[in-house]
Design an enzyme around this catalytic site. Structure first.
Site: not given
Ligand code: PGA
Length: 230
Positions: A6-8, A84, A86, A154, A160, A190, A211-212
């Site tokens: 997930n590149w956000k 998600h 967010e 998640e 994050g 993470s 994500g990251g």
């Molecule tokens: P993260 O994000 O790996 O940076 O914690 C995961 C996500 O939001 O899908």
């Protein structure tokens, strides 16, 4: 095993193209990337399985800022994330909207990765199972018998933050979720090359939503390799 990145709101088309030039997808694992809308076409062109980060439930209409399932299909996109944390936390997305998004995407022939997870306050007040039940049941109701649905657990406090769920916490939550809806469940929060093998080795963990660590071709490839080796 399925590894989704997930590149956000990172990587426009030029950065996306340079990612795909150096990313090597290992055999033996399914890989998905979820770029921002502006970079979906670049991802599709690369040949990788591509999911959007969100999708609306109507095919067209007065919904400023949204994108519909047929539009994603026309671009060659294969599916979408929905729910998600967010979206839920920063944009007020509720279970009803998550369910409608999932349903419309599945009806249009898109795959769906539907995200669920508790906040730290909910975990500390003992409400994790209540929250997961409400979130998963809304998605289950919407999904019906459509098959192309994967869930992602998640925990919001692990996204994050560098703080992952312990393997036991993840295992417990995955078992609980599967008891509500028998679908593959990805772990997210993470995930990095250093912890991927241990998390992915737990029973009931069918892959990861990253994500990251999905933003660098090398670290994303390392996570994909860890999954392929299991
Ligand atoms: P993260 O994000 O790996 O940076 O914690 C995961 C996500 O939001 O899908």
């Amino acid at each position: 095993m399925l590894i989704a990145g997930n590149w956000k709101m990172f990587k426009g088309p030029a950065e996306a193209r340079s990612f795909f030039e150096s990313f090597e997808q290992p055999d033996g694992v399914d890989v998905i990337v979820c770029p921002p809308f502006a970079s979906l076409a670049a991802a599709v062109e690369s040949g990788i399985t591509t999911y959007a980060q969100n999708v609306h439930w109507e095919p067209t209409g007065a919904y400023t800022g949204e994108i519909s399932p047929p539009m994603l299909r026309e671009l060659g996109v294969h599916g979408a994330l929905v729910g998600h944390s967010e979206r839920r936390q920063l944009f007020g997305e509720r279970d009803e909207a998550v369910a409608r998004r999932a349903r419309a995407a599945l009806e249009a022939g898109l795959g769906v990765i539907a995200c669920v997870g508790e906040t730290i306050e909910q975990r500390e007040s003992g409400d994790t199972e209540l929250v997961l039940t409400i979130q998963v049941e809304a998605i289950a109701f919407a999904a019906g018998t459509y098959e192309n649905l994967v869930l992602a657990y998640e925990p919001v406090w692990a996204i994050g933050t560098g703080r992952t769920a312990t393997p036991e916490q993840a295992r417990e939550a995955h078992a609980f979720i599967k008891g509500l809806l028998d679908r593959p469940v990805l772990y997210g929060g993470s995930v990095k090359p250093e912890n991927a093998a241990e998390l992915l080795g737990q029973p009931g963990i069918d892959g990861a939503l990253v994500g990251g660590a999905s933003l660098e071709p090398d670290s994303f490839a390392a996570i994909c390799r860890a999954a392929a080796e299991l």
